[in-house]
Design an enzyme around this catalytic site. Structure first.
Site, short mmCIF file in Angstrom:
data_model
loop_
_atom_site.label_atom_id
_atom_site.label_comp_id
_atom_site.label_asym_id
_atom_site.label_seq_id
_atom_site.Cartn_x
_atom_site.Cartn_y
_atom_site.Cartn_z
CD GLU A 259 0.63 4.17 -15.12
OE1 GLU A 259 1.69 4.63 -14.65
OE2 GLU A 259 -0.09 3.37 -14.50
CD GLU B 179 -17.27 0.50 -0.93
OE1 GLU B 179 -16.73 1.43 -0.31
OE2 GLU B 179 -16.93 -0.69 -0.83
#
Length: 309
Positions: A117, A86
């Site tokens: 992860e 963004e």
């Protein structure tokens, strides 16, 4: 795969307020969530000092040519990617300036790949693949503070002399992370035990909003409270740009459209042209000399905007 018991972590503990969650009438369930969702705001407010330190330290890195990387897995990583994505439309920043690095890459945005992860070296490897270096800044995001992928990335950043910022939702005493700045967003146990996409995710999103916006403010991409570096790429943003020109420089919509065209769609350049009475080329040179800071360019030109300063 480690069988370490993480039950002591704040984010993994059971919340007494939701012990009967599956038996609550729907309205009471919604009201309970609404009440608990005040906690992220309180957690972010409590971390204000560390967030401010991070904003200033990251902005300084970016001024010197560095970049900002968000690193995470699962929800934490997706939030980092979202915030990075963004920045270009909001601040007209280079897409490489703020980057989101997610365990599992683009595919993990839509399909869970949380198993990745656990790979400690993968965080380092993914950063190396992006050319991460000593001049850059890293924000390693891990709600529980124990994600090997993130810890490996933070350790790598520190070994290079890059800025390492940790962001977690558990106390440092429960899960220490290698970093220069330690941001802890203590939102407490989730209503759905262990589901850190809830309060922890909300607090993380809020904190990342503050980090990226604060950094861009410090870099001169905001004037007052207006996003003067917004890229005019669609009808909505063109309308916003025209309103900024009207409010800050007293330019009518008709004149604003022509001015934007002369400025190549740059609101900041159009504002300087309007305020200083400069042609596009001279205004662009003035902005460049001011490092892109509109306020400094206006001062240098002996001009000021008509609207809110």
């Amino acid at each position: 795969m480690s069988n370490t018991d993480r039950g002591h972590l704040l984010t993994e503990q059971a919340n007494p307020a939701s012990e009967a969650l599956d038996q609550l009438p729907t309205l009471e369930l919604v009201e309970l969530f609404a009440a608990e969702d005040r906690r992220p705001q309180e957690a972010v407010a409590a971390a204000a000092t560390d967030l401010a330190r991070a904003v200033d330290a990251i902005a300084e890195r970016l001024r010197r040519g560095g970049r900002l990387f968000y690193l995470g897995a699962g929800t934490s990583g997706r939030l980092g990617v979202l915030d990075a994505a963004e920045c270009p439309p909001t601040f007209c920043s280079d897409p490489n300036l703020v980057q989101g690095v997610l365990a599992g890459g683009a595919a993990a945005l839509l399909r869970s790949s949380e198993g990745l992860e656990d790979l400690h070296d993968a965080g380092r490897d993914d950063l190396q693949a992006r050319g991460f270096g000593a001049a850059d800044a890293l924000v390693g995001i891990a709600a529980g503070g124990t994600t090997p992928y993130v810890l490996g990335g933070l350790g790598h950043a520190r070994s290079l002399g890059a800025l390492a910022v940790a962001m977690a939702c558990v106390p440092a005493s429960q899960a220490p992370m290698p970093c220069d700045i330690d941001i802890r967003l203590l939102t407490g146990p989730e209503l759905l035990t262990g589901s850190t996409r809830l309060k922890a995710g909300t607090a993380t999103k809020m904190a990342l909003n503050i980090l990226s916006t604060g950094v861009m403010v410090r870099l001169g991409k905001v004037h007052g409270n207006r996003m003067v570096d917004v890229a005019v790429t669609n009808t909505k943003l063109e309308d916003r740009a025209l309103r900024i020109l009207r409010d800050l420089a007293g330019v009518s919509r008709a004149d604003g459209g022509a001015l934007l065209q002369q400025a190549g769609g740059s609101v900041k350049l159009a504002l300087l042209m309007a305020a200083a009475g400069l042609p596009a080329e001279a205004a662009a040179a003035g902005l460049q000399a001011a490092g892109g800071d509109l306020r400094q360019a206006l001062t240098a030109a002996g001009a000021q905007l008509q609207g809110p300063q």
